[in-house]
Design a protein around this motif. Sequence first.
Motif, mmCIF file in Angstrom:
data_model
loop_
_atom_site.group_PDB
_atom_site.id
_atom_site.type_symbol
_atom_site.label_atom_id
_atom_site.label_comp_id
_atom_site.label_asym_id
_atom_site.label_seq_id
_atom_site.Cartn_x
_atom_site.Cartn_y
_atom_site.Cartn_z
ATOM 1 N N ILE A 63 12.514 14.324 25.987
ATOM 2 C CA ILE A 63 11.150 14.100 25.480
ATOM 3 C C ILE A 63 11.178 14.031 23.958
ATOM 4 O O ILE A 63 10.559 13.154 23.341
ATOM 5 N N GLY A 64 11.914 14.977 23.349
ATOM 6 C CA GLY A 64 12.028 14.983 21.892
ATOM 7 C C GLY A 64 12.688 13.729 21.352
ATOM 8 O O GLY A 64 12.245 13.147 20.355
ATOM 9 N N LEU A 65 13.756 13.271 22.009
ATOM 10 C CA LEU A 65 14.461 12.076 21.556
ATOM 11 C C LEU A 65 13.573 10.832 21.610
ATOM 12 O O LEU A 65 13.576 10.010 20.678
ATOM 13 N N LEU A 66 12.820 10.708 22.690
ATOM 14 C CA LEU A 66 11.967 9.528 22.852
ATOM 15 C C LEU A 66 10.814 9.531 21.837
ATOM 16 O O LEU A 66 10.527 8.511 21.201
ATOM 17 N N LEU A 67 10.175 10.683 21.677
ATOM 18 C CA LEU A 67 9.022 10.758 20.776
ATOM 19 C C LEU A 67 9.423 10.770 19.303
ATOM 20 O O LEU A 67 8.597 10.466 18.430
ATOM 21 N N LEU A 68 10.664 11.129 19.019
ATOM 22 C CA LEU A 68 11.146 11.145 17.629
ATOM 23 C C LEU A 68 12.102 9.978 17.357
ATOM 24 O O LEU A 68 12.841 9.999 16.376
ATOM 25 N N SER A 69 12.060 8.971 18.205
ATOM 26 C CA SER A 69 12.970 7.835 18.039
ATOM 27 C C SER A 69 12.749 7.111 16.715
ATOM 28 O O SER A 69 13.698 6.559 16.136
ATOM 29 N N ASN A 70 11.501 7.087 16.214
ATOM 30 C CA ASN A 70 11.244 6.448 14.920
ATOM 31 C C ASN A 70 11.998 7.161 13.800
ATOM 32 O O ASN A 70 12.476 6.518 12.853
ATOM 33 N N VAL A 71 12.103 8.482 13.910
ATOM 34 C CA VAL A 71 12.841 9.259 12.909
ATOM 35 C C VAL A 71 14.327 8.908 12.971
ATOM 36 O O VAL A 71 14.990 8.760 11.941
ATOM 37 N N ILE A 72 14.837 8.767 14.193
ATOM 38 C CA ILE A 72 16.250 8.404 14.377
ATOM 39 C C ILE A 72 16.548 7.060 13.731
ATOM 40 O O ILE A 72 17.542 6.903 13.012
ATOM 41 N N VAL A 73 15.677 6.089 13.965
ATOM 42 C CA VAL A 73 15.867 4.747 13.402
ATOM 43 C C VAL A 73 15.754 4.783 11.877
ATOM 44 O O VAL A 73 16.553 4.154 11.163
ATOM 45 N N LYS A 74 14.786 5.536 11.366
ATOM 46 C CA LYS A 74 14.585 5.625 9.919
ATOM 47 C C LYS A 74 15.803 6.233 9.230
ATOM 48 O O LYS A 74 16.257 5.733 8.197
ATOM 49 N N GLU A 75 16.344 7.316 9.799
ATOM 50 C CA GLU A 75 17.520 7.961 9.215
ATOM 51 C C GLU A 75 18.746 7.060 9.309
ATOM 52 O O GLU A 75 19.602 7.065 8.419
#
Length: 459
Positions: free
Chosen positions: A423-435
């Motif tokens: 759940i965390g990975l999916l909802l924070l995917s924008n952060v992953i892409v930004k980093e």
Amino acid sequence: MSFSSIVDAINNVVWGPITLFLIVGTGIYLTIRLRFLQIRDLPYALRLTFGRSKKKGKSGEGDISHFQSLMTAMAATLGIGNMTGVASAILLGGVGALFWMWVAAFFGMATKYGEAILAVKYRVVNHKGEISGGPMYYLEKGLGWKWLAILFALFGCLASFGIGNMTQSNTVASSLATNFDVNPWVTGFILMALTGLVLLGGIKGIGRVSAVFVPFMALFYMTGGLIIIVMNITHVPEAFATIFREAFNTDAALGGTIGMAIRYGIARGVFSNEAGLGSAPIAAAAAKTDYPGRQALVSMTGTFLDTMIVCTITGLTIVMSGLYIGRPSDDQALITGEAFEFFLPGAGNYIVVFGIIFFAYSTIIGWSYYGEKCFGYLFGDKNTIIYKIIFVVVVMIGAGTSVQIVWDIADIFNGLMAIPNLIGLLLLSNVIVKETDKFKQVRLQERQQAKQTSKQIVS
């Protein structure tokens, strides 16, 4: 209905099609969003992990090096799943299950990358001056859902006593008792002492031990498997052909066997490399690194090494032996040793036995750190000594006790860990892409600086 039946039913639900679809689906989603980063950046990630690059993040905050962080995670990841897990996938899902293990691992590399990005970005420093991080921190600090973070930490702490402790020590004790007639309680006492000594050193001690122990044990087992493969190199193409043919068997598609291959291939693949469970990012958070993206690439290589290399060696050996044909699923604990012995009479079984001992002990060490961090999140880092004492004692108890029910319960908690993490990975995917984009710019600048330096040296 008996208690064991209830546990088995819950286990089937937790590790059912929905969870497996969520795990693989998350990997596919991140792979697309990261534009197949696991293909494009794998060579750089391997150089970063094993090479002598000056840009290994040593100037960044952290407790241990990139390599030690990866080896700590690999200590927990490399385990009996690389041997009995592969055998189980073949006996339950057919030879084609190996192909689906590879598929799960391919997309799992993107998942492992995303976990590490978030773990480093949202890590904190505890009262001891040590780094703490993992899903519980990015669920709380990144997503703002502390209740979900608490659930993950609870499941992770409970799972560490089962899948990362009792089941492992019991496996070692059983192997030594069967092959060398060693009393299980003696094995348990020795394991307890060795585990206690490592735990006293904290993450730095675990990192130092893992950096030496994990490469040794992996090379020991892989060397035995590679000798078999090289000696029978003419049979390797047919083994691969059988794997691919059975993965897409047209007759199986009608009978539902292909579904079993997909189910058990993916399930055992996830058990083996732990991509999506949320365990490995706890170790990744402790790495000395200047950018989250740098450590994330290092962490990604863990899934590649675990499944694409070690599991493939085991799988090819079993397939080439042909000993899996007509065997019941209960033989999953025997088939790998028999396959090695088939090709290396008098030595093969011992390679697997010692491999089990090394792998199981390393899993205990790695999971002790995971459990400690989960316990510290729930009850405070000042109280982790309580966890360490209990964990060490449980090692001995597991060695001398039948723990099949504990294994089943641990499987449940292991699966429950994955849900909050995904759940965390999916909802924070924008952060992953930004980093990821941020680190791409850093790498571009590093390459430009390297070119300028080279020109100056030449001139």
